[in-house]
Design a protein around this motif. Structure first.
Motif, short mmCIF file in Angstrom:
data_model
loop_
_atom_site.label_atom_id
_atom_site.label_comp_id
_atom_site.label_asym_id
_atom_site.label_seq_id
_atom_site.Cartn_x
_atom_site.Cartn_y
_atom_site.Cartn_z
N GLY A 42 0.80 -1.23 0.00
CA GLY A 42 0.00 0.00 0.00
C GLY A 42 0.82 1.27 0.00
N LYS A 43 1.78 1.37 0.91
CA LYS A 43 2.61 2.58 0.99
C LYS A 43 3.41 2.79 -0.28
CE LYS A 43 3.28 2.85 5.99
NZ LYS A 43 4.27 2.74 7.07
N ARG A 44 4.01 1.72 -0.77
CA ARG A 44 4.86 1.85 -1.96
C ARG A 44 4.02 2.16 -3.19
NH1 ARG A 44 9.99 2.01 -3.68
NH2 ARG A 44 10.44 0.90 -5.59
N PHE A 45 2.87 1.50 -3.33
CA PHE A 45 2.00 1.77 -4.47
C PHE A 45 1.59 3.24 -4.47
CE2 PHE A 45 -1.87 2.02 -6.91
CZ PHE A 45 -1.64 1.15 -7.97
N SER A 47 3.06 5.77 -3.03
CA SER A 47 4.23 6.61 -3.27
C SER A 47 4.59 6.67 -4.75
CB SER A 47 5.42 6.06 -2.45
OG SER A 47 6.61 6.69 -2.82
N LYS A 48 4.64 5.51 -5.39
CA LYS A 48 5.00 5.47 -6.81
C LYS A 48 3.91 6.06 -7.70
CE LYS A 48 9.06 4.01 -6.41
NZ LYS A 48 10.17 4.91 -6.81
N PHE A 49 2.65 5.84 -7.31
CA PHE A 49 1.55 6.44 -8.06
C PHE A 49 1.65 7.96 -8.01
CE2 PHE A 49 -2.70 8.26 -8.28
CZ PHE A 49 -3.16 7.73 -9.47
N CYS A 50 1.84 8.50 -6.82
CA CYS A 50 1.94 9.96 -6.66
C CYS A 50 3.17 10.52 -7.37
CB CYS A 50 1.94 10.32 -5.18
SG CYS A 50 0.35 10.04 -4.38
N GLU A 51 4.24 9.77 -7.33
CA GLU A 51 5.46 10.21 -8.03
C GLU A 51 5.17 10.40 -9.52
OE1 GLU A 51 9.64 8.09 -9.25
OE2 GLU A 51 8.93 7.77 -7.19
N ASP A 86 -9.78 -3.54 2.44
CA ASP A 86 -9.06 -2.84 3.51
C ASP A 86 -7.72 -2.32 3.01
OD1 ASP A 86 -11.15 -3.34 5.24
OD2 ASP A 86 -10.15 -5.02 6.26
N LEU A 87 -7.04 -3.11 2.20
CA LEU A 87 -5.77 -2.65 1.64
C LEU A 87 -6.00 -1.47 0.71
CD1 LEU A 87 -2.74 -2.94 1.28
CD2 LEU A 87 -3.18 -4.68 -0.47
N TRP A 88 -7.07 -1.51 -0.10
CA TRP A 88 -7.39 -0.39 -0.97
C TRP A 88 -7.67 0.87 -0.16
CZ3 TRP A 88 -6.92 2.37 -4.98
CH2 TRP A 88 -7.79 3.43 -5.22
N GLU A 89 -8.48 0.75 0.89
CA GLU A 89 -8.81 1.91 1.73
C GLU A 89 -7.55 2.54 2.30
OE1 GLU A 89 -11.62 3.58 2.06
OE2 GLU A 89 -12.54 2.19 0.65
N PHE A 90 -6.64 1.71 2.77
CA PHE A 90 -5.37 2.22 3.29
C PHE A 90 -4.60 2.94 2.17
CE2 PHE A 90 -0.79 1.73 3.73
CZ PHE A 90 -0.57 2.25 4.99
N TYR A 97 -3.69 11.75 0.74
CA TYR A 97 -2.82 12.57 1.58
C TYR A 97 -1.60 13.05 0.80
CZ TYR A 97 0.18 14.00 5.45
OH TYR A 97 0.99 14.72 6.28
N ASP A 98 -0.97 12.15 0.04
CA ASP A 98 0.28 12.48 -0.66
C ASP A 98 0.07 13.29 -1.93
OD1 ASP A 98 1.58 11.10 1.34
OD2 ASP A 98 1.96 9.30 0.13
#
Length: 131
Positions: A42-45, A47-51, A86-90, A97-98
């Protein structure tokens, strides 16, 4: 006679030890808990999506970029819709946020469909990978 039984017992124990050591348990989706998925996927996805979005890529290109730069392509999830939800919501909360200013509600819906499709593949990884 007692010595032979003891040696036989020791050989069996050593054999079982080596067998269990060499036959390492494979990672099963059930063991892949939500917290670990949130941290590694979730965090990496997000991050890379926002990048990619910040560089001006389309939502489709950004989601493909994120997919190719995360573990989502390689993990196996439990066959549990709630787990993926739940993973999608996270993940979407991290994206909002990012880089929420780069993503419209419609794009978010498209991204959700993409993420759920990839999550479904991850839930059925054994159908996509050779044994």
């Amino acid at each position: 006679m007692n010595l032979i039984k003891k040696e036989f017992f020791v050989i069996i124990i050593i054999g079982l030890f080596f067998y269990s050591f060499l036959k390492a348990p494979s990672l099963k989706a059930i063991e892949f808990d939500l917290t670990a998925a949130q941290n590694s996927v979730g965090k990496r996805f997000a991050s890379k999506f926002c990048e990619a979005k910040e560089k001006g890529f389309s939502t489709e290109s950004s989601s493909e970029f994120a997919l190719n730069n995360t573990y989502l392509k390689f993990v196996a999830f439990p066959e549990d819709e709630k787990f993926i939800e739940d993973l999608w919501e996270f993940t979407v909360e991290r994206i909002r946020y990012d880089c929420g200013s780069y993503v419209t509600k419609n794009q978010e819906n498209n991204l959700r469909d993409f993420f759920q499709e990839e999550g479904e593949i991850a839930s059925n990884r054994d159908l996509y990978l050779p044994n």
